[in-house]
Motif scaffolding. Structure first.
Motif, mmCIF file in Angstrom:
data_model
loop_
_atom_site.group_PDB
_atom_site.id
_atom_site.type_symbol
_atom_site.label_atom_id
_atom_site.label_comp_id
_atom_site.label_asym_id
_atom_site.label_seq_id
_atom_site.Cartn_x
_atom_site.Cartn_y
_atom_site.Cartn_z
ATOM 1 N N GLY A 136 6.424 3.980 -28.924
ATOM 2 C CA GLY A 136 7.216 2.754 -28.898
ATOM 3 C C GLY A 136 7.938 2.534 -27.590
ATOM 4 O O GLY A 136 8.301 1.404 -27.247
ATOM 5 N N ASN A 137 8.147 3.606 -26.821
ATOM 6 C CA ASN A 137 8.863 3.480 -25.558
ATOM 7 C C ASN A 137 8.002 2.945 -24.425
ATOM 8 O O ASN A 137 8.499 2.673 -23.349
ATOM 9 C CB ASN A 137 9.415 4.846 -25.133
ATOM 10 N N LYS A 138 6.712 2.841 -24.629
ATOM 11 C CA LYS A 138 5.833 2.442 -23.532
ATOM 12 C C LYS A 138 5.871 0.935 -23.311
ATOM 13 O O LYS A 138 6.115 0.169 -24.217
ATOM 14 C CB LYS A 138 4.407 2.908 -23.832
ATOM 15 N N GLU A 139 5.590 0.555 -22.061
ATOM 16 C CA GLU A 139 5.589 -0.874 -21.729
ATOM 17 C C GLU A 139 4.210 -1.474 -21.875
ATOM 18 O O GLU A 139 4.013 -2.652 -21.632
ATOM 19 C CB GLU A 139 5.987 -1.049 -20.260
ATOM 20 N N SER A 140 3.254 -0.662 -22.250
ATOM 21 C CA SER A 140 1.870 -1.088 -22.209
ATOM 22 C C SER A 140 1.557 -2.083 -23.320
ATOM 23 O O SER A 140 1.841 -1.841 -24.485
ATOM 24 C CB SER A 140 0.980 0.142 -22.324
ATOM 25 N N VAL A 141 0.950 -3.217 -22.943
ATOM 26 C CA VAL A 141 0.527 -4.209 -23.928
ATOM 27 C C VAL A 141 -0.598 -3.642 -24.795
ATOM 28 O O VAL A 141 -0.617 -3.827 -26.012
ATOM 29 C CB VAL A 141 0.067 -5.505 -23.224
ATOM 30 N N GLY A 142 -1.522 -2.926 -24.167
ATOM 31 C CA GLY A 142 -2.613 -2.316 -24.923
ATOM 32 C C GLY A 142 -2.091 -1.349 -25.968
ATOM 33 O O GLY A 142 -2.604 -1.275 -27.088
ATOM 34 N N GLN A 143 -1.028 -0.616 -25.600
ATOM 35 C CA GLN A 143 -0.433 0.327 -26.538
ATOM 36 C C GLN A 143 0.164 -0.400 -27.737
ATOM 37 O O GLN A 143 0.023 0.036 -28.879
ATOM 38 C CB GLN A 143 0.656 1.120 -25.804
ATOM 39 N N ALA A 144 0.825 -1.519 -27.487
ATOM 40 C CA ALA A 144 1.402 -2.304 -28.584
ATOM 41 C C ALA A 144 0.301 -2.831 -29.506
ATOM 42 O O ALA A 144 0.465 -2.881 -30.730
ATOM 43 C CB ALA A 144 2.221 -3.467 -28.009
ATOM 44 N N ARG A 145 -0.822 -3.218 -28.935
ATOM 45 C CA ARG A 145 -1.939 -3.706 -29.749
ATOM 46 C C ARG A 145 -2.505 -2.575 -30.609
ATOM 47 O O ARG A 145 -2.866 -2.794 -31.767
ATOM 48 C CB ARG A 145 -3.037 -4.287 -28.844
ATOM 49 N N ALA A 196 -4.121 -4.503 -20.557
ATOM 50 C CA ALA A 196 -4.249 -5.607 -21.502
ATOM 51 C C ALA A 196 -3.221 -6.712 -21.268
ATOM 52 O O ALA A 196 -3.262 -7.741 -21.936
ATOM 53 C CB ALA A 196 -4.123 -5.077 -22.932
ATOM 54 N N SER A 197 -2.315 -6.526 -20.327
ATOM 55 C CA SER A 197 -1.282 -7.550 -20.111
ATOM 56 C C SER A 197 -1.881 -8.719 -19.335
ATOM 57 O O SER A 197 -2.928 -8.587 -18.704
ATOM 58 C CB SER A 197 -0.120 -6.944 -19.321
#
Lengths: 368, 374
Positions: free
Chosen positions: B267-276, B183-184
């Motif tokens: 919260g430790n992940k760099e994934s944009v999809g995860q943040a969404r 997703a980034s």
């Protein structure tokens, strides 16, 4: 020490001839008796080897071959007891990826995986895949790869920092219950050093007994210096028939199908190999005129005809069933070779023949 | 283009709950990822009429390629959407491996390119590139694979790969379609140029629309058209009440201490999809299971506990079918579902929900295993 009998799985296609297309020496097979390596045929070949009572199938690696891990995953579903000696090249994938694939194959095969590490002897083929290390550096990488894979099999929280690979808190989620033995090919000095320290079974192509003895003695010494004991294996073709005469007639037939220019072309191509083992194979034949099929008999019942047109293992045991059994027994008793990896033209029928006719003549109990 | 229904293969084990593998008490039923169980699930998914199984990739899963090759002998028609990470193997090797899987499975391979959003997991595999570099490498990897599958012989010099006289001896038949998640902005640029189906985790329609508009524009600039896919869990029951009761059970069974730990890990992940995904439930006070209903029948409860796709369609069979149709109208053609446990839930959705869909794509013709012409 018992005799372990294995067979070759023709994942690049199978046939009745030394060269594709019965003498035309073209790549890609053809209408004249060549068998494509489709999964239905590979299933038959594996089931034949299992039925013939053989221990494992060597699943080769190369640009012409089907992927060995995947062929094995599929064939394990169609066999029950047969093991799979999967050849693979360490330089093409990360150790952690290979360690996980091996673990998955153990699960999907019921622990029937054996590994054959192929470091690669042809720079052009390596470069086509994207690998530009030179010969000796490739063996250095193989050593580190094998060390790392074994470490990752021990379970989670593994760290590694080396020249070629780094891993931080890696490893399988749980230790691998049954770790696959490592079979290893490579005849150079660099290869022998790595084999002595990192392999379980050292593989040789079918050289003459004298040539094999020299290498086995040296590698055994190197391994002992490292506090290890290796097993030894040999890779050979087989042309066994009811009588000696029939076997040589079959060898002659294979040879006569091959055009002279195919032999010369092949020798020029193979001469460019960086593999020491390939040059040892080439050295069995001086390139001179061949008047009779047995001009290529470089030791009793050992025929160098295959290597005229094919890279890799270039010799066949040729003889009656009793003679072939006797040679295998001799390689075992006198040279200390316990693993044999055999093949024939075509593999399906020849593995059945070998299992039914030659195996019962061997003295020692086999590993099943 | 109709609706393509796919299901998830639990190659890390299957559970009756959201975190049963982590609960560690004897009542927390866990079905291990042994090959016999996975073959059962695959056959159930095939029987239920699904198009393909998504075979995931992570340190706790089986290798996806090996799994697909093995299961191709246990199924006849089902396709295999194999998730894999470009960074772990040379592209020319992967191109050949894909060809082999096509030959072995009778042309049933689909590929899901996972670049990796968690640097710690990448380092555990031996990959030390950062997030942006990983997507650069994915782009090179996909370019090389594409040219090999085109039958080209070529030299290649990139930042990550160099090949000399690369070529593939046998071409995959057919060429495997590429699915892609990420997703980034870096991911979107790679996808627009190089993949066929762009996958999203189960976001709300507004969030989906925003991304599809942007992806359509990016793909259009490259002269291409993308398909879109949607990865979401399903909790479908005869009635709406039963479905929410099941969602409530799933959430209630997870101890509070585990919820807190799971949120810290995500919260430790760099994934944009995860943040969404996390944004869907962030800051909500949860007194009732439906406090996490972020859109009608779209429940963000899974994401409280698990990383990756964090939402589920929750509702009656009819409501779930309506929601699938609605999301299809947004431009999503491919759906990848999962449930707790997967075997029973794939049969339920196949039997109870799929027949209610009006725009279902026709089932794939039966493949002929072993036949290159399939």
């Amino acid at each position: 020490m018992s005799i372990e009998l294995n067979w070759f799985l023709p994942t690049h296609g199978d046939g009745r001839h030394l060269v594709d297309g019965a003498g035309s020496a073209q790549a890609g097979g053809g209408p004249r008796g060549q068998r494509e390596p489709d999964i239905d045929y590979l299933v038959q070949a594996a089931q034949a080897a299992e039925y013939a009572g053989l221990h494992a199938m060597l699943v080769p690696t190369g640009a012409q071959c089907e992927d060995g891990w995947l062929a094995t995953a599929a064939l394990a579903q169609e066999t029950r007891r047969l093991k799979f000696l999967v050849a693979f090249r360490p330089g093409f994938e990360l150790p952690a990826y290979a360690a996980q694939k091996a673990a998955s194959l153990q699960a999907f095969s019921g622990n029937r995986l054996l590994l054959n590490v192929v470091t690669g002897g042809n720079a052009a083929e390596q470069q086509a895949y994207g690998d530009f290390l030179d010969h000796d550096a490739r063996y250095g990488r193989t050593a580190e790869f094998l060390h790392t894979v074994r470490q990752l099999w021990r379970g989670p929280r593994q760290d590694h920092a080396g020249e070629h690979y780094r891993v931080e808190q890696g490893g399988l989620a749980a230790p691998l219950p049954v770790t696959p033995p490592i079979y290893f090919g490579g005849a150079s000095a660099a290869a022998e050093q790595v084999a002595a320290r990192h392999s379980d079974v050292y593989l040789l192509w079918g050289e003459t007994p004298d040539m094999l003895k020299e290498r086995i003695t040296r590698v055994r010494g190197l391994a002992r210096a490292a506090g290890r004991e290796l097993r030894f294996g040999v890779r050979l073709h087989v042309i066994a028939r009811a009588t000696e005469q029939q076997a040589w007639v079959q060898a002659a037939k294979l040879l006569h199908e091959v055009p002279r220019e195919a032999i010369e072309r092949s020798r020029r191509h193979l001469a460019r190999s960086e593999a020491v083992g390939q040059h040892r194979m080439l050295g069995l034949y001086d390139g001179g005129p061949i008047h009779d099929v047995r001009d290529l008999e470089v030791a009793p019942n050992l025929w160098a005809g295959v290597g005229l047109v094919r890279g890799g293992a270039g010799t066949a045991l040729v003889g009656s069933y009793a003679q072939v059994a006797e040679r295998i027994q001799q390689y075992h008793d006198e040279l200390g070779i316990s693993a044999f990896i055999l093949s024939g033209y075509p593999n399906l029928e020849e593995s059945l023949r070998f299992g039914e006719r030659v195996v019962p003549l061997l003295e020692r109990p086999r590993e099943a | 283009m109709g609706i393509e229904l796919n299901w998830y293969l639990p190659t890390h084990g299957d559970y009756h709950g959201l975190a049963n593998n982590r609960l560690g008490h004897p009542d927390a039923l866990v079905r291990p990822n042994d090959p016999d169980y996975l073959a059962q699930v695959a056959r159930a998914i095939e029987y239920a009429g699904f198009h393909a199984i998504l075979i995931p990739t992570s340190t706790t899963c089986h290798d996806g390629w090996v799994t697909a090759a093995a299961l191709s002998r246990k199924t006849t028609r089902l396709k295999f959407l194999v998730a894999f990470r470009p960074g772990f193997v040379l592209p020319a090797v992967a191109a050949q491996t894909a060809q082999s899987l096509q030959a072995i499975s009778g042309g049933r391979l689909l590929l899901n390119v996972v670049t990796g959003g968690d640097s710690a997991e990448q380092r555990a595999y031996g990959d030390f590139l950062d997030h942006a570099q990983r997507y650069e490498r994915t782009a090179e990897f996909l370019e090389i694979i594409g040219r090999l599958w085109d039958g080209e012989t070529f030299d290649y010099t990139g930042a990550h790969y160099t090949l000399r006289q690369a070529r593939l001896r046998r071409l995959p038949e057919p060429r495997p379609p590429l699915y892609f998640g990420g997703a980034s902005p870096g991911a979107e640029r790679v996808a627009a140029r190089l993949v066929d189906t762009y996958l999203l985790w189960g976001e709300t329609p507004a969030m989906v629309r925003e991304r599809l508009d942007r992806m359509n524009a990016l793909a259009g600039q490259a002269g291409r058209t993308l398909r879109y896919g949607y990865r979401v869990h399903v909790i479908a029951r005869d009635t709406e009440e039963e479905a929410w009761a099941e969602a409530d059970r799933l959430l209630r069974e997870v101890p509070k201490s585990y919820l807190d730990a799971a949120q810290r890990a995500v919260g430790n992940k760099e994934s944009v999809g995860q943040a969404r995904m996390a944004s869907l439930h962030a800051g909500r006070t949860i007194n009732h299971v439906r406090d996490l209903e972020v859109y009608p029948n779209l429940w963000a409860g899974v994401g409280l506990v698990r990383s990756g796709a964090g939402t589920a369609f929750v509702g009656s069979h009819r409501q779930v079918a309506e929601r699938i149709e609605e999301f299809h109208q947004l431009g999503l053609d491919s759906f990848i579902f999962s449930g707790y446990p997967n075997l029973e839930e794939t049969l339920r959705v196949g039997e109870e929900v799929a027949p209610l869909l009006r725009h279902l794509a026709p089932a794939a013709a039966a493949a002929q295993p072993g036949s290159l012409a399939a």
